[in-house]
Each structure stands twice: as structure tokens, then as C-alpha cells.
Design a protein around this motif. Sequence first.
Motif, PDB file in Angstrom:
ATOM      1  N   GLU A   1      37.635  33.011  36.584  1.00  0.00           N
ATOM      2  CA  GLU A   1      37.025  34.165  35.930  1.00  0.00           C
ATOM      3  C   GLU A   1      36.698  33.849  34.475  1.00  0.00           C
TER       4      GLU A   1
ATOM      5  N   GLU B   1      40.450  43.926  45.140  1.00  0.00           N
ATOM      6  CA  GLU B   1      41.152  43.132  44.132  1.00  0.00           C
ATOM      7  C   GLU B   1      42.392  43.890  43.663  1.00  0.00           C
TER       8      GLU B   1
ATOM      9  N   LYS C   1      42.191  34.904  41.934  1.00  0.00           N
ATOM     10  CA  LYS C   1      41.313  34.808  40.770  1.00  0.00           C
ATOM     11  C   LYS C   1      42.111  34.324  39.568  1.00  0.00           C
TER      12      LYS C   1
ATOM     13  N   GLU D   1      31.281  41.273  41.996  1.00  0.00           N
ATOM     14  CA  GLU D   1      32.400  42.167  41.685  1.00  0.00           C
ATOM     15  C   GLU D   1      31.827  43.447  41.085  1.00  0.00           C
TER      16      GLU D   1
ATOM     17  N   ASN E   1      37.650  46.570  42.503  1.00  0.00           N
ATOM     18  CA  ASN E   1      38.939  46.638  41.792  1.00  0.00           C
ATOM     19  C   ASN E   1      39.714  47.876  42.205  1.00  0.00           C
TER      20      ASN E   1
ATOM     21  N   ASP F   1      44.005  39.464  41.582  1.00  0.00           N
ATOM     22  CA  ASP F   1      43.227  39.429  40.340  1.00  0.00           C
ATOM     23  C   ASP F   1      44.099  38.996  39.154  1.00  0.00           C
TER      24      ASP F   1
HETATM   25 CA    CA Z   1      38.785  42.229  38.910  1.00  0.00          CA
END
Ligand code: CA
Length: 575
Positions: free
Chosen positions: A532, A445, A496, A354, A413, A475
Motif C-alpha cells: 500500500e 478489508e 496488505k 479499493e 473497508n 489491512d
Molecule cells: Ca483499506
Amino acid sequence: MNELDYQLDHLRAVNQELREKERMYQLVSKSAVGAFLYCSFETRRICSLGQWEEFFDFEVQEMNDIFKFLEAVDESYVSGLRNILFLESQGKDTATVECLLKNKRVWVSFCVRVYYDEGGQPTDKVIYISNITKYRSQNEELTYMAYYDSMTGLYNRNYFVRLLSEFVREASEYNHIISVMIIDIDDFKNINDGQGIMIGDELVQQFGCFIKELCKENVIACHLHSDVYCIAIHNPNKRACVGVLHDAIQKRLREPFKLSSGKEFTITVSIGVAEYPDAATSALELINCAEIAVFKGKALGKDIIHYFDASIMEDFMGAIELEDKLKKAIANENFILYYQPQYFSGTKKLRGVEALIRWQDEDSHFIQPSVFIPAAEKNGSIIPIGRWVVEQSIKQYAIWRRQFGFPFIMSINISALQYKKDDFVDSVVNNLHKYDVSPNEIELEITESVLIEDFNAVYEKIKILKEYGIRISLDDFGTGFSSLAYLTRLPIDTLKIDKTFIDTVLTDSATRVITESIVSMVKALKFESIAEGVEDEAQYHYLETIGCDVIQGYLFSRPLSPVQMEDVLREEKVS
Ligand code: CA
Ligand code: C2E
Ligand code: CA
């Protein structure tokens, strides 16, 4: 041996075989979880098998006994069940319904299957009944959590934002006003620290119940976090609705709260108010402005009501200075991307990375994204920053892909504002062409809040991105459960699970139930799950056991500089 003896022997053998088969079927069906009903249309024979007594008080002897099922289920399920019990009349072969059994308060699933001969005439029918109570109650719990805060019974933040977004949509159409009030208990930290969190929680709950009493069709409220609540009033017709609610709150607070321990507490609150359309024109901004107002109010003293107004606006404009700084930072390339590896939970092979942005200011200090991303989102500079992140991460990926020779996933992101730009999809696709990167090695994301505010617009963009083959990941999932209902409709690849879940998954049984449900739901929908913020071995082992696909967190690696990341890729290549 004469002919008769021979026939007798043969019959005995056939009989023996039949008895064995009968016994086998009995044992198999008895060991199965659930009950069966078998009907033969040819012989009109009907019989029950398996755990029949677990569900039904009646016995079946003739075809008409099938109607007894209709008496066994709760009234509201009768017609649904009737529709499928006689499936042969519709020429269909299989169907399922879920019903509540009347006497036992047990949820069951009826699965009907009809078999036909070559001429299309029904020959046999099997009805399989299974107990789905556990699954139903988990679902109900999840649905509840999708909308409500379990502590106060008020709406949760995300659902509230959705309702407030609806208010805003209507208000913009009819020129209405919306008032958003943030209510924050004064000195709550002292109560929590001094009296313990049990007392603090009970107070939050009691006050929450009182706030709930204030709700009406045009007044909604939520438990925002900790000791903070939010109320939204739609269409106050310019009458002093905020004043009326404020008075009601003040009146209640003159009386103490009586807790179960017998202790009594008197509290005061500070209130911040922001109004649509003066302060802001979107749900999240309105809440933000009201939060800023309450923050300002508290600085002036407690037990106060403070409106978001021009003076606060001026402070806000200070943010423009930050915007300038951010712009310069882009021009001077003061940003750098770090990369946090993600590993498959069983094999511990690298799944992807990421990209996480860092800002190195003039003094070479690192400024964390949690500090400047919200500011950049507020003043719009997230657009050029986001554009830089997309290009830089795809470029870096292309270099590594060539240098190390194996594919992995680069996760990027994306903020709500970026999605809203018309050229967003094109700019991502152009970068893929420019650096010759396969779309399925890139993942974008998005967070739940992006979806809550403008589901349809974002949904359309996601669909186009997916058509190009770009992966989409949801996310921070779980922070409000708002998107559970969307999940089945969303074209995503990955989900996530937020760190707040992972933090308490081993200590809190409710979190555990929900996490397990999320993982199994993700599996059923054929998405991939990523946990996460996994920080210790115990969390990892638990997540692996429940079938979570991918692990990201300090346990395996912190976010790494490009040079450090290259070491990881080098090692991954030889292993
Ligand atoms: Ca993220
Ligand atoms: P996020 O997308 O949820 O990213 C994960 C954050 O959790 C990262 O924080 C990461 O360093 C941190 N983290 C990962 N594993 C652990 C762990 O085991 N323990 C703990 N305590 N933390 C862990 P970071 O890098 O500070 O980023 C914060 C947030 O800023 C991100 O949250 C994301 O929302 C945003 N952000 C970062 N980079 C970008 C970007 O390029 N664009 C946009 N729009 N937002 C970004
Ligand atoms: Ca996250």
C-alpha cells in the motif's frame, strides 16, 4: 576370447560404471547444502555424505553411531530428536525436527526418511541435516517484534491492547478497576528539533527503560508512539495505585537523564488517566479517553496529571453534534465513493479497486475519511455509513462488471463495529443477491485492531463469510505485528502491507528484512500480498523483485471518482 577373459572384461566395465556412479553421488552430495547420513538395514552399512564437517565433529562407522547425534544437540532437543531418529520402530516414513547444535550454536533441521519393502520391512534410511540458523533468527526477530517495541523494550501498542483487553475481561467478571495512564514528555518536540532526533531517541529509550522498571504482574506498559507511553494497572483495589506510580515518576524526574554524549536533560511529563469502568469499557476506548485527558491536561499547563471525568465527557458529547451531521449526510447522500486501482506487480494488469469514502459537506468541501471515520466509529454512526458503503460499492461493481464485461475485485473497508453487528454477514450476502454479484469478486478489508480486541467473535464471522466465497483481506498489516501469530490460523486471502513499511523499505534495513519475511511468509501460506502507498518507481521495482503480488499507490493511481475510474476500466478493456 575365452570365457575367463570375457568375465574379466565384463567385471572391469561394471567396475568402471560403479566408480563413475560413486563419483557422481559424491559430487552431487558434496554440492548439496547440508549433510546426509545413509543407512542400509540389509547390509548394516552406514555412511555420511555432503557437508558433514560443517555440522559434526564425529564420524560414523556403524549403526550405533546414530546415537552420537543425541550428544551433538542441545539438551532440550534430545528427546524430540530421539523420537524421529529411529522412525522405523514406529513404522513411519518421514519426520522432521529442528534442533540447536550444542557446540556450534547452529540451528539445524533433521529430516528423516525411511524406505520399506513390500512386506513393510525397513530397507534404507536417509537423514538430511540442513542449516536453518538464518531462518530461525529471522523468525525470532519477527516474534520479538510481534510483542515488543524495539526502541524501548516495552510492549508494542498492539500487544499491549491485547493484554489490556484481557485485563478488561477479567475486571468485568470480578468487578475490578483498571487505571490507564498516558504519559507524554513535555516539550519533546523542542528537544527533537533543537538537539536532533538522536538525542530525542536516546531520551525516549532511557525514559522507556525507567517505565519498564515500574511493571509488575498487574502493571503493564507500552511505548505508544514517539514520546508517549501507556501504563495499565489492573485491580488497584480502589487504593491509590495511580498515585504511587505518579510519585515514582515524579521522583525519577527530579534527577536528570545522562545521555551517552555526556549531556544531561531534565524533563517533565503530562499524564492523562482514564479508569475502567467509569470512563470506558473497552481497551481501545480506555486508551482514547486517557489520551483525551492528557490532551486536556496539556492545554491547562505542563507537568500535570489529569483525570478523564464528567467535564471532559461533556466535550465529548459535542461529538453528538457531529453524529447528527453525519446522519444528515447519509440522508442527503452527501457521501461518495472513490476507487483506487490495484495492479499486479509484473503484468501491471488491473487486479481490483479499493472503495474509499469521501464526504462532501454543505459547502461542497471534501472531508477526508481520516477525519470523520474515527469520529463515526466512536459515536456509532459508522454503522449506517458502513452499510451505505457496502451497498453502494457492490451496486457500482455490478454496473461496471456488466458495462465492461470483465471481472476484477472490489475491496471494501469494514470497521470493527460493523463486524460486531449481528446482521453484518446477512447484509453483505443480501447485497450480493440483490445485485447479482459473485462473492469471489468482493473482498472485505479488516484491520489488525479488529482482531486484537475480539479475535474469536470476528474469527467466526470471517469463517462464515469465507464459506460464502467472499474474499477477506487483512489491512494495514505491520503497524504492530500483533497478528503475526494469528496469521497461520486466519482464513484470509490477502494481506496488505502498510504504507509505513513501504515508506522506509528502501532506507531502513530492518524494515527491509521484515518486509521480505512478510512477503515470503505470505507466499508460504498461499495468500496474496498487496503493498500500500507505493509512491515511486524504486519502491515498485524493489517490491516486484521480492515477489510482492500487487501494488496500490499514487505511483499508479490516486483514488479516482467513478467517472475517472470508468476511463481506467475502458482502457483496461482494450489493452
Ligand atoms: Ca483499506
Ligand atoms: P486505508 O484503508 O489504509 O486506505 C488507504 C489510504 O491510503 C487511502 O486514504 C488512500 O487514499 C491512501 N493512499 C493510497 N495510496 C497512497 C500513496 O501512494 N500515498 C499516500 N500518501 N496515500 C495513499 P483515504 O482515502 O484518505 O482513507 C483513509 C482511511 O479511512 C482508510 O485507510 C480507511 O481506514 C478509512 N476508510 C476509507 N473509506 C472507508 C470506508 O468506506 N469504510 C471504513 N470503515 N473506513 C474507510
Ligand atoms: Ca491500509
